[in-house]
Design an enzyme around this catalytic site. Sequence first.
Site, short mmCIF file in Angstrom:
data_model
loop_
_atom_site.label_atom_id
_atom_site.label_comp_id
_atom_site.label_asym_id
_atom_site.label_seq_id
_atom_site.Cartn_x
_atom_site.Cartn_y
_atom_site.Cartn_z
N CYS A 257 0.80 -1.23 0.00
CA CYS A 257 0.00 0.00 0.00
C CYS A 257 0.83 1.28 0.00
CB CYS A 257 -0.94 0.00 1.20
SG CYS A 257 -2.17 -1.31 1.09
N1 LIG Z 1 -2.67 -6.09 1.80
C1 LIG Z 1 -3.20 -5.04 2.37
O1 LIG Z 1 -2.91 -4.72 3.52
C2 LIG Z 1 -4.20 -4.18 1.64
C3 LIG Z 1 -4.95 -3.26 2.38
C4 LIG Z 1 -5.88 -2.47 1.72
C5 LIG Z 1 -6.03 -2.58 0.35
N2 LIG Z 1 -5.27 -3.47 -0.36
C6 LIG Z 1 -5.49 -3.55 -1.80
O2 LIG Z 1 -6.24 -4.73 -2.07
C7 LIG Z 1 -5.87 -5.30 -3.33
C8 LIG Z 1 -5.44 -6.74 -3.13
O3 LIG Z 1 -4.29 -6.77 -2.31
P1 LIG Z 1 -3.84 -8.05 -1.50
O4 LIG Z 1 -2.85 -7.57 -0.51
O5 LIG Z 1 -5.02 -8.82 -1.05
O6 LIG Z 1 -3.10 -8.88 -2.65
P2 LIG Z 1 -2.53 -10.39 -2.54
O7 LIG Z 1 -1.38 -10.45 -3.46
O8 LIG Z 1 -2.36 -10.78 -1.12
O9 LIG Z 1 -3.71 -11.27 -3.11
C9 LIG Z 1 -4.16 -11.19 -4.40
C10 LIG Z 1 -4.65 -12.57 -4.81
O10 LIG Z 1 -5.27 -12.41 -6.08
C11 LIG Z 1 -4.94 -13.53 -6.87
N3 LIG Z 1 -5.16 -13.13 -8.25
C12 LIG Z 1 -4.43 -12.28 -9.00
N4 LIG Z 1 -5.02 -12.10 -10.19
C13 LIG Z 1 -6.13 -12.85 -10.19
C14 LIG Z 1 -7.15 -13.08 -11.14
N5 LIG Z 1 -7.14 -12.47 -12.33
N6 LIG Z 1 -8.14 -13.92 -10.82
C15 LIG Z 1 -8.16 -14.53 -9.61
N7 LIG Z 1 -7.23 -14.33 -8.67
C16 LIG Z 1 -6.23 -13.51 -8.96
C17 LIG Z 1 -3.52 -13.88 -6.49
O11 LIG Z 1 -3.22 -15.24 -6.80
C18 LIG Z 1 -3.54 -13.60 -4.98
O12 LIG Z 1 -3.88 -14.75 -4.23
C19 LIG Z 1 -4.79 -4.37 -3.87
O13 LIG Z 1 -5.37 -3.41 -4.70
C20 LIG Z 1 -4.24 -3.71 -2.63
O14 LIG Z 1 -3.67 -2.44 -2.90
C21 LIG Z 1 -4.38 -4.29 0.27
#
Ligand SMILES: NC(=O)c1ccc[n+]([C@@H]2O[C@H](COP(=O)([O-])OP(=O)(O)OC[C@H]3O[C@@H](n4cnc5c(N)ncnc54)[C@H](O)[C@@H]3O)[C@@H](O)[C@H]2O)c1
Length: 401
Positions: A257
Site C-alpha cells: 500500500c
Molecule cells: N494487503 C493489504 O494490507 C491491503 C490493504 C488495503 C487494500 N489493499 C489492496 O487490495 C488489493 C489486493 O491486495 P492483496 O494484498 O489482497 O493482494 P494479494 O497479493 O495478497 O492477493 C491477491 C490474490 O489475487 C490472486 N489473483 C491475482 N489475479 C487474479 C485473477 N485475475 N483472478 C483470480 N485471482 C487472482 C492472487 O493469486 C492472490 O492470491 C490491492 O489493490 C491492494 O492495494 C491491500
Amino acid sequence: MKIGIIGQGYVGLTISIFAGQHFEVIGFDNNPNTVARLNQGISHIEGVESRDLNTLVKNGSYQATSRPEALSEVDVIVIAVPTPLTPERQPDLGFIDAACKTIGENLKHPILVINESTSFPGTLRNYIKPAIEKYSVTKVEHQYAISPERVDPGRGDFNQKNTPRLFAGLTPEASAKTRLFYSKFCDKLVEVSSPEVAEAAKLFENTFRQVNIALVNEFAQIAHSLGISVYETLDAANTKPYGFMKFTPSAGVGGHCIPVDPTYLAAVAEEHGAPATFIRRANEVNLEMSKYIVDRVQTDNGGTLEGKSVLVVGVAYKPNVADVRETAAELVIEHLRERGAVVSWHDEVVGTWNSEISAPLSGADIAVVVTMHDSVNPADVIQSAPYVFDTTGKLKGVKGL
Ligand SMILES: NC(=O)c1ccc[n+]([C@@H]2O[C@H](COP(=O)([O-])OP(=O)(O)OC[C@H]3O[C@@H](n4cnc5c(N)ncnc54)[C@H](O)[C@@H]3O)[C@@H](O)[C@H]2O)c1
C-alpha cells in the site's frame, strides 16, 4: 445472496471469512496451490485463522476455486486483486483487467460488482465497467460499486467489523445493494457522493502516511546531524495534546500500500495537470533511507564493508507479518552487497525469501535491524554481532537512527 470474491490474498480471504458468516462464498483465485490449501482449511494470511476458515469449509459456507465457471451463479462479486506498479512505476491495472474478463465471460445475469482493489479515481467508472462490458458475452447490465479496503493485516484492534467502510455505487441501486452486503459484517458504513471520492479517499489516507513517514525519516537525519535523539525529540513533540501526530523513523516503507498507492494518486494528478510534488519527493526520501542507513553503518565500521559479514534482522516490511512486498530490507541488502559485504538475513516469520533461508541470529560482524517481530528476543539481537545498528527504535544501548 451468493458471493464470489476474486483474489484470495490478504484482502479477498479476509473478506471471505467475514462474508462467509452470513452468505455462501466462492473464493476465486488463479493460484491452484492457494486454492488447494484453502479448501483444506489452511490459511496463508496473518489475521485469518485456519480454525475459522476450516469451520466455513466444513459447513459449506466457503469454497475456493480456480474454475471461473464456478462464479456463474453468484449475486455479488468482490474484486480483490493486486494493483501494483509497472517497472516504469506507473499504475498497472493488468490484474483488474483479468478479473473483469472473468466477470464478463462468466456472469450472464445481472449482478453487483464491488471493487475493493486500490486504484485511482475513475477506475470503477472509466475502466472496470467498460472492461466488463467489453468482455461480456451476453451484454448484460451489471451494477457497480466501490468500497476501498482499509484492512491492516496482523492488526488486532481494528478489523473488518469495526473499521468504518467507505462505499459508493455508480447508481442508487448499486449503493443500496452494497450497503445491504456490508451491513451484515461491518458496524459502520459511510456512503460518499461518488465512487471517485471513495477511490481518492483511500489513496489520500495512504499518501498521508507516506508523506509523514518521509518527513520523520528526513527529521531523523537532521536530528543525527545535530547530535540529538530523534526519539526523545519526537516524544517531546508528542506531549502537545493537539495538532501533532507521532510517526517514527524506519528503513523505509513497504507492503502493497504505502509505497504504491501514492504513486497512483501522483500519476492521475499529473495526467490532469495538477502537481504531486510532496508525493513524489516523499517517495524518494523513503527509498533513500536504505542508502543513508548503510552509509551510517559503513562510517561506523572503519569506512568499508568489504568482506564483512552482515546480518539483516527482520526482512518483512513490518512486524509480525510474513509479507516482504516492497520491503525496505531488500534495498538495505542491495546497498550492503554493492559495498562488498557478505549478507545473510534472519527472519523466522518469513522463513524463505528470494531462494534464501533465514540464517541463525548470531555470529555476524555487523547486524542491521530492519524489522523487529514480537517473537524476537531483543537481547538475542543485541548479542548477534559486536556492532548492531537498529532502525526500529526498539533496542536499547546500540547504534541506531
Ligand atoms: N494487503 C493489504 O494490507 C491491503 C490493504 C488495503 C487494500 N489493499 C489492496 O487490495 C488489493 C489486493 O491486495 P492483496 O494484498 O489482497 O493482494 P494479494 O497479493 O495478497 O492477493 C491477491 C490474490 O489475487 C490472486 N489473483 C491475482 N489475479 C487474479 C485473477 N485475475 N483472478 C483470480 N485471482 C487472482 C492472487 O493469486 C492472490 O492470491 C490491492 O489493490 C491492494 O492495494 C491491500
